[in-house]
Design a protein around this motif. Structure first.
Motif, PDB file in Angstrom:
ATOM      1  N   ARG A 304       0.756  -1.393  -0.051  1.00 38.48           N
ATOM      2  CA  ARG A 304      -0.150  -0.021  -0.295  1.00 38.48           C
ATOM      3  C   ARG A 304       0.705   1.358  -0.612  1.00 38.48           C
ATOM      4  NH1 ARG A 304      -5.573  -1.740   2.950  1.00 38.48           N
ATOM      5  NH2 ARG A 304      -5.741  -3.575   2.392  1.00 38.48           N
ATOM      6  N   GLY A 305       2.087   1.312  -0.590  1.00 38.00           N
ATOM      7  CA  GLY A 305       3.038   2.364  -1.134  1.00 38.00           C
ATOM      8  C   GLY A 305       2.035   2.933  -1.570  1.00 38.00           C
ATOM      9  N   ARG A 306       2.519   4.764  -1.627  1.00 39.70           N
ATOM     10  CA  ARG A 306       1.803   5.451  -2.791  1.00 39.70           C
ATOM     11  C   ARG A 306       2.636   5.270  -3.914  1.00 39.70           C
ATOM     12  NH1 ARG A 306       3.468  11.314   0.003  1.00 39.70           N
ATOM     13  NH2 ARG A 306       1.932  10.903   1.892  1.00 39.70           N
ATOM     14  N   ALA A 307       1.970   5.883  -4.898  1.00 39.51           N
ATOM     15  CA  ALA A 307       1.942   5.869  -6.344  1.00 39.51           C
ATOM     16  C   ALA A 307       3.124   6.172  -6.813  1.00 39.51           C
ATOM     17  CB  ALA A 307       0.575   6.534  -7.326  1.00 39.51           C
ATOM     18  N   PRO A 308       4.135   5.979  -7.957  1.00 37.48           N
ATOM     19  CA  PRO A 308       5.242   6.920  -7.799  1.00 37.48           C
ATOM     20  C   PRO A 308       4.799   8.233  -8.397  1.00 37.48           C
ATOM     21  CG  PRO A 308       4.872   4.446  -9.556  1.00 37.48           C
ATOM     22  CD  PRO A 308       3.729   4.955  -8.892  1.00 37.48           C
ATOM     23  N   ALA A 309       5.203   9.799  -8.081  1.00 37.96           N
ATOM     24  CA  ALA A 309       5.192  10.199  -8.618  1.00 37.96           C
ATOM     25  C   ALA A 309       5.194  10.601 -10.323  1.00 37.96           C
ATOM     26  CB  ALA A 309       7.029  11.619  -7.953  1.00 37.96           C
ATOM     27  N   GLN A 310       4.584  11.759 -11.052  1.00 42.03           N
ATOM     28  CA  GLN A 310       4.965  12.151 -11.966  1.00 42.03           C
ATOM     29  C   GLN A 310       5.504  12.234 -12.456  1.00 42.03           C
ATOM     30  OE1 GLN A 310       0.960  14.362 -13.556  1.00 42.03           O
ATOM     31  NE2 GLN A 310       2.466  16.111 -14.290  1.00 42.03           N
ATOM     32  N   PRO A 311       6.447  12.428 -13.234  1.00 42.96           N
ATOM     33  CA  PRO A 311       8.125  12.452 -13.859  1.00 42.96           C
ATOM     34  C   PRO A 311       7.764  13.855 -14.197  1.00 42.96           C
ATOM     35  CG  PRO A 311       6.227  11.229 -15.882  1.00 42.96           C
ATOM     36  CD  PRO A 311       5.921  11.385 -14.791  1.00 42.96           C
ATOM     37  N   THR A 312       9.250  14.621 -13.978  1.00 40.91           N
ATOM     38  CA  THR A 312       9.475  15.874 -14.699  1.00 40.91           C
ATOM     39  C   THR A 312      10.246  15.335 -16.112  1.00 40.91           C
ATOM     40  OG1 THR A 312      11.711  15.758 -13.722  1.00 40.91           O
ATOM     41  CG2 THR A 312      10.052  16.849 -12.753  1.00 40.91           C
ATOM     42  N   VAL A 313      10.523  16.659 -16.359  1.00 41.53           N
ATOM     43  CA  VAL A 313      10.859  16.825 -18.119  1.00 41.53           C
ATOM     44  C   VAL A 313      11.721  16.324 -18.253  1.00 41.53           C
ATOM     45  CG1 VAL A 313      11.503  18.495 -19.660  1.00 41.53           C
ATOM     46  CG2 VAL A 313       9.220  19.075 -18.803  1.00 41.53           C
ATOM     47  N   ALA A 314      12.712  16.996 -17.287  1.00 42.86           N
ATOM     48  CA  ALA A 314      14.544  16.768 -17.053  1.00 42.86           C
ATOM     49  C   ALA A 314      14.572  14.905 -16.491  1.00 42.86           C
ATOM     50  CB  ALA A 314      15.139  17.114 -15.874  1.00 42.86           C
ATOM     51  N   GLN A 315      13.192  14.283 -16.056  1.00 44.75           N
ATOM     52  CA  GLN A 315      13.510  12.623 -15.761  1.00 44.75           C
ATOM     53  C   GLN A 315      12.763  12.202 -16.816  1.00 44.75           C
ATOM     54  OE1 GLN A 315      10.559  12.938 -12.588  1.00 44.75           O
ATOM     55  NE2 GLN A 315      11.634  11.558 -10.775  1.00 44.75           N
ATOM     56  N   ILE A 316      11.961  12.194 -17.684  1.00 43.12           N
ATOM     57  CA  ILE A 316      11.620  11.797 -19.205  1.00 43.12           C
ATOM     58  C   ILE A 316      12.902  11.912 -20.181  1.00 43.12           C
ATOM     59  CG2 ILE A 316      10.289  12.318 -21.672  1.00 43.12           C
ATOM     60  CD1 ILE A 316       7.746  13.388 -19.184  1.00 43.12           C
ATOM     61  N   GLY A 317      13.539  13.348 -20.286  1.00 43.02           N
ATOM     62  CA  GLY A 317      14.926  13.324 -21.031  1.00 43.02           C
ATOM     63  C   GLY A 317      16.142  12.677 -20.548  1.00 43.02           C
ATOM     64  N   ALA A 318      16.080  12.378 -19.411  1.00 42.45           N
ATOM     65  CA  ALA A 318      17.234  11.047 -18.934  1.00 42.45           C
ATOM     66  C   ALA A 318      16.701  10.046 -19.420  1.00 42.45           C
ATOM     67  CB  ALA A 318      17.156  10.993 -17.050  1.00 42.45           C
ATOM     68  N   ASP A 319      15.481   9.444 -19.484  1.00 43.35           N
ATOM     69  CA  ASP A 319      14.746   8.466 -19.788  1.00 43.35           C
ATOM     70  C   ASP A 319      15.120   8.149 -21.238  1.00 43.35           C
ATOM     71  OD1 ASP A 319      14.103   7.249 -17.552  1.00 43.35           O
ATOM     72  OD2 ASP A 319      11.687   7.512 -17.876  1.00 43.35           O
ATOM     73  N   ALA A 320      15.277   9.883 -21.990  1.00 46.58           N
ATOM     74  CA  ALA A 320      15.388   9.216 -23.329  1.00 46.58           C
ATOM     75  C   ALA A 320      16.921   9.117 -24.010  1.00 46.58           C
ATOM     76  CB  ALA A 320      15.408  11.387 -24.099  1.00 46.58           C
ATOM     77  N   LEU A 321      18.037   9.509 -22.733  1.00 47.76           N
ATOM     78  CA  LEU A 321      19.585   9.168 -23.197  1.00 47.76           C
ATOM     79  C   LEU A 321      19.936   8.097 -22.383  1.00 47.76           C
ATOM     80  CD1 LEU A 321      20.433  12.958 -21.748  1.00 47.76           C
ATOM     81  CD2 LEU A 321      20.789  12.041 -24.163  1.00 47.76           C
ATOM     82  N   SER A 322      18.727   6.868 -21.901  1.00 46.77           N
ATOM     83  CA  SER A 322      19.220   5.978 -21.470  1.00 46.77           C
ATOM     84  C   SER A 322      18.982   5.169 -22.679  1.00 46.77           C
ATOM     85  CB  SER A 322      18.127   5.376 -20.415  1.00 46.77           C
ATOM     86  OG  SER A 322      18.220   4.268 -20.422  1.00 46.77           O
ATOM     87  N   PHE A 323      17.424   5.448 -23.755  1.00 43.85           N
ATOM     88  CA  PHE A 323      17.182   4.638 -24.434  1.00 43.85           C
ATOM     89  C   PHE A 323      18.034   4.293 -25.369  1.00 43.85           C
ATOM     90  CE2 PHE A 323      12.687   3.703 -22.573  1.00 43.85           C
ATOM     91  CZ  PHE A 323      12.952   2.978 -23.132  1.00 43.85           C
ATOM     92  N   ALA A 324      18.908   5.748 -25.585  1.00 38.82           N
ATOM     93  CA  ALA A 324      20.061   6.155 -26.746  1.00 38.82           C
ATOM     94  C   ALA A 324      20.734   5.425 -26.434  1.00 38.82           C
ATOM     95  CB  ALA A 324      20.998   7.515 -26.543  1.00 38.82           C
ATOM     96  N   ALA A 325      21.519   5.323 -25.278  1.00 35.56           N
ATOM     97  CA  ALA A 325      22.229   4.024 -24.875  1.00 35.56           C
ATOM     98  C   ALA A 325      22.073   2.561 -25.028  1.00 35.56           C
ATOM     99  CB  ALA A 325      22.945   4.692 -22.997  1.00 35.56           C
ATOM    100  N   LEU A 326      20.988   2.225 -25.297  1.00 35.16           N
ATOM    101  CA  LEU A 326      20.760   0.780 -25.555  1.00 35.16           C
ATOM    102  C   LEU A 326      20.755   0.783 -26.690  1.00 35.16           C
ATOM    103  CD1 LEU A 326      19.414  -1.072 -23.822  1.00 35.16           C
ATOM    104  CD2 LEU A 326      16.946  -0.811 -24.683  1.00 35.16           C
ATOM    105  N   GLU A 327      21.026   1.683 -27.544  1.00 36.31           N
ATOM    106  CA  GLU A 327      20.874   1.308 -29.209  1.00 36.31           C
ATOM    107  C   GLU A 327      22.220   1.935 -29.831  1.00 36.31           C
ATOM    108  OE1 GLU A 327      17.545   3.244 -31.652  1.00 36.31           O
ATOM    109  OE2 GLU A 327      19.547   4.596 -31.059  1.00 36.31           O
ATOM    110  N   ALA A 328      23.304   2.268 -28.629  1.00 34.77           N
ATOM    111  CA  ALA A 328      25.117   2.502 -28.640  1.00 34.77           C
ATOM    112  C   ALA A 328      25.656   1.018 -28.382  1.00 34.77           C
ATOM    113  CB  ALA A 328      25.059   3.685 -28.167  1.00 34.77           C
ATOM    114  N   THR A 329      24.654  -0.081 -27.367  1.00 34.92           N
ATOM    115  CA  THR A 329      24.735  -1.068 -26.958  1.00 34.92           C
ATOM    116  C   THR A 329      24.688  -1.817 -27.930  1.00 34.92           C
ATOM    117  OG1 THR A 329      24.630  -0.082 -24.495  1.00 34.92           O
ATOM    118  CG2 THR A 329      25.177  -2.517 -24.686  1.00 34.92           C
ATOM    119  N   GLU A 330      23.569  -2.021 -28.419  1.00 31.02           N
ATOM    120  CA  GLU A 330      23.502  -3.063 -29.628  1.00 31.02           C
ATOM    121  C   GLU A 330      24.152  -2.961 -30.638  1.00 31.02           C
ATOM    122  OE1 GLU A 330      19.415  -2.041 -30.314  1.00 31.02           O
ATOM    123  OE2 GLU A 330      18.946  -3.678 -28.604  1.00 31.02           O
TER     124      GLU A 330
END
Length: 626
Positions: A304-330
């Motif tokens: 019964r923990g709280r729902a995750p907080a809504q992401p910020t613009v910076a967090q969404i940007g961090a995920d974008a870079l993370s996916f770019a890293a995934l492609e680079a690894t492949e």
């Protein structure tokens, strides 16, 4: 030779003893009512994010320090040599930075090189080296500073990307957008493409940020990433129905359910749709590469923990870079993956990204920095923490720190006691320090010793049992493993050596060892086993040739050198035999071997050993006869 260093064994015919992908264990089945911690240790390489017919782009260039930098000359313009406030010279700092790089300590290297460059900004080569070091170490401040130097830097476009990320981190969307307005050449065009909607949102241009995503079959992966971003940005604008519709379109693609199900689940929780959220998390746990974040989110929901907080613009940007890293690894761009993950962490601290960064650093052969990065992963997510500790153990083991490696594996086991992967690694670590009874206790846990277990468990159990001289049990375990992986050289070597050394099935063991050597001809341990089989069969001249080659591959292995001395003795080369036995005593042999060798030297030769009887014994073997 029966003992192959367990932490490095690869069972090529099945799964590996290195940090394994979850595909090596049974498929995950999660009970939504009471989800237990499953075997979802993330793999050392990121999971594939696409199965579309997108043509593979050319592999990105490896990042290398220019060859001329390896032998630095003292520049004439450094007379008198500049010094910092502590009295350290620019050249001394430069040499310290180069030495740290040679030792694999990129973080320290980046710090020293940046200090040296700050004292001598007119030195272009030093600026280039400091820039590269700062990139790999994630030193965003120095990357940004050096990017403004005006020099033609190697991978200079990465500097532009870093400047944009730093502006985004500071909340200056307009600067970030202006920085990325000039197109960057590949491979940096990929992260820019993923960052563009985020930067538009940060700059306040929501019409551009929320522009519809156009699907193209050739760029399915790109469309998936951009759809995920658009759904999350729509939520930020409180356009909840549109966000839900975008998520639904995204998750209609099977691989997207695994990759983005956690994001959708969090959105549904924030909208009060808890059962739908649970189903989204379950979808992320399906398949061969489940997302460990989903299991943590489900456990939080059950408590019964709280729902995750809504992401910020910076967090969404961090995920974008993370996916770019995934492609680079492949695509084999491990250094690029390191850069993108460092930039991602600059925008948002996230243990899952820190873990991936550590794994990328290992692949980029930045061991020192990888070790420190693994240690930064906290225990909040027990699965990620366990994976980080296993990765740390690998590095410590390579550095011959067996005690430190075992401590890391024990921490992993405490964090994730129900993970068979961790149990397997812990058992191997215990065997490596000759704590065989404890290893067996781990391997015989109810969640480990189960029907259908992978051959590594049988192998490790057999190894421990043979070390305790429980030979019948060891033989049965190794034979079972061999039925699952019949061509694996490690298994062939282990069982073949046991049969030869104990005289149980010498001909069959010798045949196995010949197969093992053919499969792995560069392995000195296996070649030693083959040579010892030839010795036991009375083929002394052949044994000498085989064992000489094994010693050439592993000249500091006391057991192999001892075997060669015995073979020399049998062919009448007694002076060479005594020389080899004497050398064994300089190679830190165990107490039993030291006593045996000293006896041979004192008595003038090995104890007589009859040529092995090739008739198989009646010792039981599980399964059909070989």
């Amino acid at each position: 030779m029966r003992m192959i260093r367990l932490r490095l064994i690869l069972l090529a015919g099945s799964a590996a003893l290195a940090l394994p992908a979850v595909a090596q264990e049974a498929p995950i089945v999660v009970d939504p009512a009471a989800p237990a911690v499953r075997d979802v240790i993330p793999p050392p390489s990121d999971p594939a994010i696409m199965q579309a017919p997108e043509p593979a782009p050319a592999a990105p260039p490896a990042i290398v320090i220019p060859a001329q930098a390896l032998t630095p000359a003292i520049p004439a313009v450094w007379a008198p040599t500049p010094t910092n406030a502590e009295g350290r010279s620019a050249y001394g700092l430069y040499l310290s930075g180069r030495l740290a790089a040679l030792r694999g300590d990129r973080e320290t290297s980046a710090e020293f090189l940046a200090q040296s460059q700050a004292l001598t900004p007119e030195q272009p080569r030093l600026t280039s080296e400091a820039f590269l070091a700062a990139l790999l170490a994630g030193d965003l401040d120095n990357v940004t500073r050096l990017s403004a130097s005006g020099e033609d830097l190697p991978l200079g476009e990465a500097g532009s990307l870093a400047v944009a990320v730093e502006a985004l981190r500071q909340g200056d969307g307009a600067k970030a957008r202006a920085t990325l307005a000039t197109p960057l050449a590949g491979p940096f065009d990929r992260p820019v493409r993923y960052l563009t909607p985020v930067v538009d949102a940060a700059a306040g241009d929501w019409d551009a940020a929320l522009a519809p995503v156009i699907d193209t079959p050739a760029e399915l992966a790109t469309a998936l990433i951009l759809r995920d971003q658009r759904a999350r940005l729509l939520e930020l604008r409180r356009q909840y129905d549109a966000a839900d519709a975008e998520f639904q379109t995204l998750l209609a693609t099977p691989q997207a359910r695994r990759l983005f199900g956690v994001h959708y689940g969090a959105f549904l929780e924030r909208r009060g749709r808890k059962e739908d959220a649970r189903n989204a998390y379950l979808a992320s746990l399906s398949g061969q590469s489940p997302d460990p974040r989903a299991l943590v989110e489900m456990n939080r929901m059950n408590h019964r923990g709280r729902a995750p907080a809504q992401p910020t613009v910076a967090q969404i940007g961090a995920d974008a870079l993370s996916f770019a890293a995934l492609e680079a690894t492949e695509q084999g761009g491990n250094e690029l993956a390191v850069i993108y993950l460092q930039l991602s962490l600059a925008l948002q601290s996230d243990d899952s990204v820190t873990l991936r960064l550590a794994q990328a650093l290992v692949r980029a052969e930045q061991k020192h920095l990888a070790r420190d990065t693994f240690a930064q992963v906290g225990p909040t997510n027990p699965i990620q923490y366990a994976a980080a500790q296993v990765g740390l153990a690998d590095i410590l083991a390579e550095d011959e720190d067996k005690a430190g490696a075992l401590e890391a594996l024990q921490r992993a086991d405490v964090a994730a006691p129900e993970q068979p992967t961790v149990a397997r690694r812990l058992a191997a670590g215990l065997i490596d320090v000759e704590r065989y009874e404890e290893a067996l206790a781990v391997l015989n846990r109810p969640n480990v010793n189960v029907a259908g277990q992978s051959p590594e468990f049988h192998f490790l159990r057999g190894f421990a049992l043979s070390s305790l001289n429980r030979l019948d049990e060891a033989e049965a375990e190794l034979w079972t493993a061999l039925q699952q992986a019949p061509d694996n050289p490690a298994l062939l070597n282990q069982l073949g050596y046991l049969w030869v050394d104990t005289g149980r099935r010498v001909d069959q063991g010798a045949e196995m060892l010949a197969r093992a050597h053919a499969a792995d001809p560069e392995n000195g341990n296996i070649q030693d086993s083959l040579g010892w089989a030839q010795y036991r069969l009375g083929q002394y001249e052949t044994a000498v040739d085989t064992l000489e080659q094994a010693v050439a591959k592993q000249p500091s292995n006391a057991e192999i050198v001892d075997h060669l001395g015995d073979a020399y003795w049998q062919v009448g080369r007694k002076r060479e035999a005594n020389w080899q036995w004497t050398r064994v005593l300089t190679l830190a042999p165990d107490a039993e071997r030291r006593t045996s060798v000293e006896r041979k030297i004192a008595s003038g030769g090995p104890a007589s050993m009859p040529v092995a009887d090739a008739t198989p014994s009646t010792a039981p073997v599980t399964g059909s006869e070989p």
